[in-house]
Design a protein around this motif. Structure first.
Motif, PDB file in Angstrom:
ATOM      1  N   ARG A  24       0.831  -1.205   0.000  1.00 33.49           N
ATOM      2  CA  ARG A  24       0.000   0.000   0.000  1.00 33.49           C
ATOM      3  C   ARG A  24       0.864   1.253   0.000  1.00 33.49           C
ATOM      4  NH1 ARG A  24      -2.548  -3.961   2.683  1.00 33.49           N
ATOM      5  NH2 ARG A  24      -4.797  -4.242   2.365  1.00 33.49           N
ATOM      6  N   GLU A  25       1.984   1.203   0.718  1.00 30.22           N
ATOM      7  CA  GLU A  25       2.878   2.358   0.777  1.00 30.22           C
ATOM      8  C   GLU A  25       3.493   2.640  -0.595  1.00 30.22           C
ATOM      9  OE1 GLU A  25       2.844  -0.135   2.949  1.00 30.22           O
ATOM     10  OE2 GLU A  25       2.087   0.927   4.719  1.00 30.22           O
TER      11      GLU A  25
ATOM     12  N   LEU B 182       0.746   4.175  -2.747  1.00 26.43           N
ATOM     13  CA  LEU B 182       0.442   5.530  -2.311  1.00 26.43           C
ATOM     14  C   LEU B 182       1.504   6.505  -2.791  1.00 26.43           C
ATOM     15  CD1 LEU B 182      -1.771   6.880  -0.545  1.00 26.43           C
ATOM     16  CD2 LEU B 182      -0.144   6.772   1.342  1.00 26.43           C
ATOM     17  N   GLU B 183       2.765   6.134  -2.641  1.00 24.46           N
ATOM     18  CA  GLU B 183       3.858   7.015  -3.052  1.00 24.46           C
ATOM     19  C   GLU B 183       3.873   7.211  -4.566  1.00 24.46           C
ATOM     20  OE1 GLU B 183       7.115   9.495  -3.008  1.00 24.46           O
ATOM     21  OE2 GLU B 183       5.857   8.841  -1.344  1.00 24.46           O
TER      22      GLU B 183
ATOM     23  N   TRP C  67      -0.124   8.738  -5.533  1.00 26.58           N
ATOM     24  CA  TRP C  67      -0.477   9.998  -4.880  1.00 26.58           C
ATOM     25  C   TRP C  67       0.717  10.943  -4.799  1.00 26.58           C
ATOM     26  CZ3 TRP C  67      -3.532   5.880  -4.510  1.00 26.58           C
ATOM     27  CH2 TRP C  67      -4.909   6.073  -4.428  1.00 26.58           C
TER      28      TRP C  67
ATOM     29  N   ASP D 290       4.447  11.391   0.823  1.00 26.02           N
ATOM     30  CA  ASP D 290       4.434  10.514   1.991  1.00 26.02           C
ATOM     31  C   ASP D 290       3.154  10.744   2.778  1.00 26.02           C
ATOM     32  OD1 ASP D 290       7.962  10.976   2.493  1.00 26.02           O
ATOM     33  OD2 ASP D 290       6.909   9.375   1.450  1.00 26.02           O
ATOM     34  N   TYR D 291       2.480   9.681   3.103  1.00 21.69           N
ATOM     35  CA  TYR D 291       1.186   9.771   3.776  1.00 21.69           C
ATOM     36  C   TYR D 291       1.350   9.294   5.209  1.00 21.69           C
ATOM     37  CZ  TYR D 291      -3.859   9.303   4.434  1.00 21.69           C
ATOM     38  OH  TYR D 291      -5.146   9.424   4.880  1.00 21.69           O
TER      39      TYR D 291
ATOM     40  N   ASP E 126      -3.096   6.151   8.247  1.00 22.13           N
ATOM     41  CA  ASP E 126      -3.441   4.866   7.631  1.00 22.13           C
ATOM     42  C   ASP E 126      -3.473   4.997   6.115  1.00 22.13           C
ATOM     43  OD1 ASP E 126      -6.747   5.524   8.718  1.00 22.13           O
ATOM     44  OD2 ASP E 126      -6.099   5.598   6.630  1.00 22.13           O
ATOM     45  N   THR E 127      -3.467   3.880   5.444  1.00 23.77           N
ATOM     46  CA  THR E 127      -3.436   3.856   3.978  1.00 23.77           C
ATOM     47  C   THR E 127      -4.763   3.374   3.415  1.00 23.77           C
ATOM     48  OG1 THR E 127      -2.412   1.670   4.110  1.00 23.77           O
ATOM     49  CG2 THR E 127      -0.934   3.541   3.826  1.00 23.77           C
TER      50      THR E 127
ATOM     51  N   VAL F 242      -5.897   3.786  -0.379  1.00 19.38           N
ATOM     52  CA  VAL F 242      -5.531   2.802  -1.405  1.00 19.38           C
ATOM     53  C   VAL F 242      -6.588   1.711  -1.484  1.00 19.38           C
ATOM     54  CG1 VAL F 242      -3.831   1.071  -2.109  1.00 19.38           C
ATOM     55  CG2 VAL F 242      -3.070   3.259  -1.151  1.00 19.38           C
TER      56      VAL F 242
END
Length: 231
Positions: free
Chosen positions: A175-176, A179-180, A183, A186-187, A190-191, A194
């Motif tokens: 998910r990270e 997301l990176e 999107w 850095d989020y 929570d993810t 996604v």
């Protein structure tokens, strides 16, 4: 070639700061302070990206977005707003916004999102632009998505997500990572975003065919893989 950005923001001080920051980063940037003026400038010139405030006089940012997406899907739009309500964010994204940032924000975060949006919108000239895997194909020039011979209508963010998965077939993506890549920032938190968008894309693909192609890897993330003849 210098990227051109249109800032549609009714607070003139904020618009001016954004213009100066963007110019410092090497972008061309122009301002409009009402929805009507912003839509007029959008139609009169070519833009690589639009920063669009939601709360505008004369015509709301949502109405401006609707009119833009009624004619084309290519130009990235990042919504700016003082509202933090999830429902407002989802509405903008569902109508075709590429991203959404809540005031007040750090300029570095906005610049990162701008870079990501521009990267995904770059036109490919003189090259093969179709991405293929099994019965799924994406034409990056027209942004047309076809699954089992059926056209699939996606929002810009859903398209970016599916394209990223399609460019990494059979690869388990966390998910990270997603997301990176999609999107572009850095989020911290929570993810779930996604998971939400994976669910949106899956639903639309399943409308075209019941054959699953996006699979969940429990505790890790997701993988794009044909169900048939795969291990």
């Amino acid at each position: 070639m210098t990227n051109r950005i249109l800032i549609i923001e009714d607070e003139e001080s904020i618009a001016r700061v954004l213009q100066l920051e963007l110019q410092f980063e090497g972008y061309e940037a122009e301002m409009a302070h009402t929805g009507t003026d912003g839509l007029l400038k959008y139609r009169e010139q070519q833009w690589d990206l639009i920063l669009l405030d939601v709360m505008l006089p004369e015509m709301s940012g949502i109405d401006v977005l609707k009119r833009i997406r009624a004619t084309e899907l290519q130009t990235p739009v990042i919504m700016l707003t003082a509202k933090s309500d999830v429902e407002d964010k989802v509405k903008g994204l569902d109508l075709g916004a590429n991203d959404y940032i809540t005031k007040p924000f750090e300029i570095e975060e906005l610049l990162a999102r701008i870079r990501t949006a521009l990267r995904f919108s770059q036109k490919i000239n003189g090259q093969e632009v179709a991405q293929l895997y099994g019965q799924l194909s994406i034409d990056e020039q027209t942004r047309e998505v076809v699954y089992y011979g059926n056209n699939v209508q996606l929002t810009p963010r859903e398209y970016d997500l599916l394209l990223y998965l399609l460019k990494h077939p059979k690869q388990v993506l966390t998910r990270e990572q997603i997301l990176e890549a999609v999107w572009g920032y850095d989020y911290y938190g929570d993810t779930n975003v996604v998971d939400v968008y994976i669910r949106y894309v899956r639903h639309k693909l399943e409308t075209a065919s019941n054959e699953p192609i996006i699979h969940t890897v429990r505790g890790v993330g997701y993988v794009l893989k044909e169900h048939k003849h795969e291990t």
